[in-house]
Motif scaffolding. Structure first.
Motif, mmCIF file in Angstrom:
data_model
loop_
_atom_site.group_PDB
_atom_site.id
_atom_site.type_symbol
_atom_site.label_atom_id
_atom_site.label_comp_id
_atom_site.label_asym_id
_atom_site.label_seq_id
_atom_site.Cartn_x
_atom_site.Cartn_y
_atom_site.Cartn_z
ATOM 1 N N GLU A 130 112.312 44.092 81.187
ATOM 2 C CA GLU A 130 113.052 44.121 82.453
ATOM 3 C C GLU A 130 112.412 43.101 83.368
ATOM 4 O OE1 GLU A 130 113.161 48.099 84.011
ATOM 5 O OE2 GLU A 130 114.496 48.799 82.421
ATOM 6 N N GLY A 131 113.097 41.980 83.566
ATOM 7 C CA GLY A 131 112.521 40.887 84.346
ATOM 8 C C GLY A 131 111.315 40.329 83.624
ATOM 9 N N PHE A 160 107.580 46.908 78.313
ATOM 10 C CA PHE A 160 106.922 48.209 78.193
ATOM 11 C C PHE A 160 107.672 49.097 77.203
ATOM 12 C CE2 PHE A 160 109.858 48.073 81.716
ATOM 13 C CZ PHE A 160 110.636 49.210 81.557
ATOM 14 N N PHE A 161 106.958 50.136 76.746
ATOM 15 C CA PHE A 161 107.584 51.157 75.921
ATOM 16 C C PHE A 161 108.366 52.087 76.848
ATOM 17 C CE2 PHE A 161 104.128 49.956 73.036
ATOM 18 C CZ PHE A 161 104.828 49.849 71.847
ATOM 19 N N ARG A 162 109.603 52.381 76.473
ATOM 20 C CA ARG A 162 110.433 53.317 77.236
ATOM 21 C C ARG A 162 110.675 54.543 76.365
ATOM 22 N NH1 ARG A 162 115.229 50.899 79.970
ATOM 23 N NH2 ARG A 162 113.813 50.930 81.733
#
Length: 120
Positions: free
Chosen positions: A93-94, A98-100
């Motif tokens: 994101e941008g 990261f892990f979501r």
């Protein structure tokens, strides 16, 4: 596409997307670890947060989940009921990567997204 994994005797499943598998594989190799430990710890304004740690030596209460031949998750036994059915993804994101965690047990998140709540 996702890979589903069944942990015998626990009826728990964890799903990792291809992007999450690729990132986990890179991190495991870089750290010369056996895998990643997924745990849930009390934290934040909503109640819990996800914690990923490198596993050099499994702990006695870890449940091992073989996602692929070279990607293993070790799930802390106390966290297991809270992560049942969770999908782990790796997103951009941008400029952030990261892990979501998409957890069907989660009832809500705090405004900043750092913690979540469950109906225990």
């Amino acid at each position: 596409m996702t890979v589903q994994t069944f942990v015998p005797g626990t009826a728990q499943q964890v799903i990792m997307t291809a992007a999450a598998q690729q990132q986990a594989r890179q991190e495991i190799l870089r750290e010369q670890a056996l895998g990643l430990r997924l745990a849930v710890k009390p934290s934040g304004c909503s109640g819990y947060k996800y914690v990923l740690e490198y596993v050099k030596q499994p702990e006695q209460n870890d449940h091992q989940v073989e996602i692929t031949d070279d990607v293993r998750l070790f799930i802390d036994a106390t966290s297991l009921p809270l992560v049942k059915g969770t999908e782990i993804d790796y997103v951009t994101e941008g400029v952030n990567r990261f892990f979501r965690f998409r957890n069907p047990n989660s009832e809500g998140e705090c405004g900043c997204g750092e913690s979540f709540s469950v109906n225990a």
